[in-house]
Every structure is written in structure tokens, then in C-alpha cells.
Design a protein around this motif. Sequence first.
Motif: not given
Length: 68
Positions: A41-47, A64-65, A1-6
Motif C-alpha cells: 500500500i502506498d500510504d501517500n495515495k491510500c484514503i 487501521l484508519g 500507516m493506514k492499512v496493514s498487510v498480512k
Amino acid sequence: MKVSVKSERCKQCMLCFANCPKEAISYSEEFNSLGYRWAQIDDNKCIACGICYTMCPDGVFEILGKEE
């Protein structure tokens, strides 16, 4: 996971969706307690560029990085 969503903070304003350069954001089929579909968030597309974090007026995202 690169981005956490609240999810409970999301009001489906779509600023993140409209500004994501990789089209990595969609909205859930479920509703949060406020009655909105929240961003996913689609972790496969997210940069992990942080544009969603910057655009969101409600503090929905935490970067998160990049995963290696």
C-alpha cells in the motif's frame, strides 16, 4: 500507516489492485512463502476506504484508519 498487510496471506489475485479507487496498491518484488508477490500500500495515495479489505478473499488487509 493506514492499512496493514498480512503478506503471507496474499495470493496475488489482484482484486484489491483492480478495485482500488486511488491506485494505491502495487505488488512487492519479493515472494511470500506461497510463492506470490504480496500487495503493498502506498500510504501517500491510500484514503483508507476499505475496498481492498472488502474485495480480498484471503483476509490480507486490516484497515487501521485515516492518518491526520
